[in-house]
Design an enzyme around this catalytic site. Structure first.
Site, PDB file in Angstrom:
ATOM      1  N   LYS A   1       9.124  33.753 -42.172  1.00  0.00           N
ATOM      2  CA  LYS A   1       9.376  32.351 -41.830  1.00  0.00           C
ATOM      3  C   LYS A   1       8.096  31.530 -41.974  1.00  0.00           C
ATOM      4  O   LYS A   1       8.115  30.456 -42.560  1.00  0.00           O
ATOM      5  CB  LYS A   1       9.920  32.281 -40.395  1.00  0.00           C
ATOM      6  N   SER A   2       6.977  32.036 -41.456  1.00  0.00           N
ATOM      7  CA  SER A   2       5.717  31.271 -41.516  1.00  0.00           C
ATOM      8  C   SER A   2       5.310  30.988 -42.955  1.00  0.00           C
ATOM      9  O   SER A   2       4.919  29.863 -43.295  1.00  0.00           O
ATOM     10  CB  SER A   2       4.595  32.059 -40.837  1.00  0.00           C
TER      11      SER A   2
ATOM     12  N   GLY B   1       9.155  24.075 -34.553  1.00  0.00           N
ATOM     13  CA  GLY B   1       7.797  23.720 -34.130  1.00  0.00           C
ATOM     14  C   GLY B   1       6.833  23.768 -35.302  1.00  0.00           C
ATOM     15  O   GLY B   1       5.935  22.915 -35.417  1.00  0.00           O
TER      16      GLY B   1
ATOM     17  N   SER C   1      -3.539  28.839 -31.552  1.00  0.00           N
ATOM     18  CA  SER C   1      -2.269  28.440 -32.155  1.00  0.00           C
ATOM     19  C   SER C   1      -2.447  28.214 -33.648  1.00  0.00           C
ATOM     20  O   SER C   1      -3.221  27.366 -34.079  1.00  0.00           O
ATOM     21  CB  SER C   1      -1.763  27.153 -31.502  1.00  0.00           C
TER      22      SER C   1
ATOM     23  N   GLN D   1      -0.223  27.010 -35.561  1.00  0.00           N
ATOM     24  CA  GLN D   1       0.375  25.723 -35.927  1.00  0.00           C
ATOM     25  C   GLN D   1      -0.649  24.599 -35.753  1.00  0.00           C
ATOM     26  O   GLN D   1      -0.759  23.719 -36.601  1.00  0.00           O
ATOM     27  CB  GLN D   1       1.608  25.455 -35.062  1.00  0.00           C
TER      28      GLN D   1
ATOM     29  N   ASP E   1       5.198  36.433 -31.164  1.00  0.00           N
ATOM     30  CA  ASP E   1       6.660  36.288 -31.157  1.00  0.00           C
ATOM     31  C   ASP E   1       7.375  37.588 -30.798  1.00  0.00           C
ATOM     32  O   ASP E   1       8.594  37.588 -30.605  1.00  0.00           O
ATOM     33  CB  ASP E   1       7.134  35.793 -32.528  1.00  0.00           C
TER      34      ASP E   1
ATOM     35  N   LYS F   1       7.525  28.269 -26.018  1.00  0.00           N
ATOM     36  CA  LYS F   1       8.137  28.576 -27.317  1.00  0.00           C
ATOM     37  C   LYS F   1       9.534  27.929 -27.358  1.00  0.00           C
ATOM     38  O   LYS F   1       9.820  27.041 -26.568  1.00  0.00           O
ATOM     39  CB  LYS F   1       8.204  30.095 -27.506  1.00  0.00           C
TER      40      LYS F   1
ATOM     41  N   ARG G   1       9.970  31.983 -22.739  1.00  0.00           N
ATOM     42  CA  ARG G   1      10.354  33.372 -23.048  1.00  0.00           C
ATOM     43  C   ARG G   1      10.006  34.352 -21.931  1.00  0.00           C
ATOM     44  O   ARG G   1      10.577  35.452 -21.880  1.00  0.00           O
ATOM     45  CB  ARG G   1       9.738  33.808 -24.381  1.00  0.00           C
TER      46      ARG G   1
ATOM     47  N   ARG H   1      15.012  34.466 -30.935  1.00  0.00           N
ATOM     48  CA  ARG H   1      14.381  35.771 -30.693  1.00  0.00           C
ATOM     49  C   ARG H   1      14.881  36.409 -29.394  1.00  0.00           C
ATOM     50  O   ARG H   1      14.903  37.629 -29.263  1.00  0.00           O
ATOM     51  CB  ARG H   1      12.857  35.637 -30.689  1.00  0.00           C
TER      52      ARG H   1
HETATM   53  C1  S3P Z   1       3.720  30.038 -36.185  1.00  0.00           C
HETATM   54  C2  S3P Z   1       2.786  30.158 -35.202  1.00  0.00           C
HETATM   55  C3  S3P Z   1       3.087  30.626 -33.839  1.00  0.00           C
HETATM   56  C4  S3P Z   1       4.426  31.343 -33.782  1.00  0.00           C
HETATM   57  C5  S3P Z   1       5.507  30.605 -34.522  1.00  0.00           C
HETATM   58  C6  S3P Z   1       5.126  30.415 -35.976  1.00  0.00           C
HETATM   59  C7  S3P Z   1       3.305  29.540 -37.519  1.00  0.00           C
HETATM   60  O1  S3P Z   1       3.136  29.515 -32.959  1.00  0.00           O
HETATM   61  O2  S3P Z   1       4.813  31.551 -32.445  1.00  0.00           O
HETATM   62  O3  S3P Z   1       6.728  31.314 -34.447  1.00  0.00           O
HETATM   63  O4  S3P Z   1       4.049  29.699 -38.501  1.00  0.00           O
HETATM   64  O5  S3P Z   1       2.193  28.984 -37.610  1.00  0.00           O
HETATM   65  P1  S3P Z   1       1.816  28.896 -32.273  1.00  0.00           P
HETATM   66  O6  S3P Z   1       0.981  28.276 -33.310  1.00  0.00           O
HETATM   67  O7  S3P Z   1       2.352  27.876 -31.293  1.00  0.00           O
HETATM   68  O8  S3P Z   1       1.142  30.038 -31.585  1.00  0.00           O
END
Ligand code: S3P
Length: 434
Positions: A21-22, A93, A166, A168, A319, A346, A350, A392
């Site tokens: 997914k990322s 997110g 993070s 993200q 995750d 999240k 969770r 999840r």
């Molecule tokens: C992700 C980063 C993580 C992860 C999310 C995907 C990403 O979140 O939990 O499912 O693709 O950069 P955080 O950046 O909030 O830790």
């Protein structure tokens, strides 16, 4: 939709779980910044990544699909168009936070919103550093929550400490750095997933990495034209984890999970499971489009031991913590998870979701502000659990249903489409029921 899962006999076979997914999100967001057409093979088609595709089309990016290959026609740093309506980021997110970084540097106005879960997730962590970069951005509750309005402007480079590790937030600031004057630096005490940096580097961005006593330091210089790339997305370790857990827990199981991304910033779950005493092996270790991948062989592992999971370990398995907690109910001794307060923000809280659901199934568990303590060797009685509309949580409790005495009903299980629409089909394929 509610889903009922019954006790199973074993797991057997081979499975290629859906793509990461990322990396799929980034395969659209980052390549849209290039000067030219990038190709993406094995793009994940699931709720969140389809949201990214839709949003980038609304921003004027041409994205085509031919013979299972996605073609992203990059628009360069400033070829996006002002959307004529609010952008709906759904449940995602990653789409939201990375896109905020990109929009901060545009010359137009955008409003972002999302579903109920996303509208309750913290955004100041991105908005604050973006404001320091001179971005014009605001949101509900003084910039903490969506809807968020953003008027792009000329940005200025900053030095930012990514305390929450993070990925993200790191990604958002590095992307904003592409539009900024001077250098933008992100420092992480603990390395979070590094797909953004890897991909930007492959696209020719002026990005540097240094490791120092303070942690990991990434510096990016703005203004440089990015070149298109060809991506082949490997299988998602976060999705593979559910089936690895099932194989570890069910007697006589033997499963091979094909083409799984084993980037060390992502495979903490498998390392931790090994530390618990699970019989797991990486086979056929190789590289694909710049990322390490392997086939993961998993056997039934009857002698699992309780473990400790601490703050520094969380990012590479962030995750998968709920799933590790569920597996810990079957290990010898106690498992203690701390430093995981990020789990509370999240798709659902969770920590709460795991604690309430485990209790509903007759399992003893202690809730901590930043984690939980799970006693081992407990019987899963069965009952009704809530997914809290979190993909999840729905999948984790489906796996635990396979070892429960009585059926486990998962409420609102359709949320699995966010990352793994074929989850229940795959379960039918590799799980032998009694
Ligand atoms: C992700 C980063 C993580 C992860 C999310 C995907 C990403 O979140 O939990 O499912 O693709 O950069 P955080 O950046 O909030 O830790």
């Amino acid at each position: 939709m509610d889903k009922v899962i019954k006790r199973a006999k074993k797991v057997e076979g081979e499975l290629r779980v859906p793509s990461d997914k990322s990396i799929s999100h980034r395969s659209i967001i980052l390549t849209s910044l290039a000067n030219g057409v990038s190709t993406v093979k094995n793009f994940l088609k699931a709720g969140d990544t389809l949201t990214t595709m839709k949003v980038y089309r609304q921003l004027g990016v041409k994205i085509e699909e031919k013979d299972d290959v996605i073609y992203v026609h990059g628009v360069n740093l400033h070829g996006y168009k002002e959307p004529d309506d609010v952008l709906d980021m759904g449940n995602s997110g990653t789409t939201t936070r990375l896109t905020l970084g990109l929009l901060a540097g545009q010359r137009f106005f955008t409003v972002l919103t999302g579903d109920e879960s996303l509208r309750n997730r913290p955004m100041k962590r991105v908005l604050n550093p973006l404001k320091q970069m001179k971005a014009h951005v605001d949101g509900r509750q003084i910039g903490e929550y969506l809807p968020i309005a953003i008027r792009g402007t000329k940005l200025r480079g900053i030095e930012f400490l990514n305390e929450k590790a993070s990925a993200q937030v790191k990604s958002a600031i590095l992307i904003a750095g592409l539009f900024a004057e001077r250098t933008t630096t992100v420092i992480e005490p603990v390395l979070s997933r590094n797909h953004t940096e890897n991909m930007l580097k492959a696209m020719g961005a002026d990005i540097k990495y240094e490791q120092s006593a303070g942690g990991h330091k990434f510096s990016i210089k703005g203004g440089k034209e990015l070149k298109p790339i060809d991506i082949d997305v490997p299988a998602d370790p976060s999705s593979a984890a559910f089936f690895a857990a099932a194989a570890v827990l069910l007697p006589d199981s033997h499963l091979i999970l094909k083409d799984v991304l084993v980037n060390p910033t992502r495979d903490g779950f498998f390392r931790k499971l090994k530390e618990m005493g699970a019989n797991i092996e990486y086979k056929n270790h190789r590289e694909q489009a710049g990322e390490p991948i392997a086939d993961i062989e998993v056997f039934y592992s009857p002698n699992l031991k309780g473990i400790e999971i601490t703050k520094e370990e969380i990012p590479s398995m962030v995750d998968e913590i709920p799933l590790l907690a569920l597996i810990a109910t079957q290990a010898e001794g106690e498992t203690r998870i701390t430093g995981a307060s990020e789990l509370r923000v999240k798709e659902s809280d969770r920590i709460k979701a795991v604690v309430l659901n485990l209790r509903a199934l007759g399992v003893e568990v202690e809730e901590l502000p930043d984690g939980m303590v799970i006693k081992g060797k407990q019987t899963i009685k069965g009952g009704i659990v809530d997914s809290f509309k979190d993909h999840r949580i729905a999948m984790g409790f489906s796996i635990i249903g396979l070892i429960a005495e009585k059926p486990v009903t998962i409420k609102d299980a359709d949320c699995i489409f966010i990352s793994y629409p074929q989850f229940y089909e795959h379960l039918e394929q590799v799980v032998e029921f009694k």
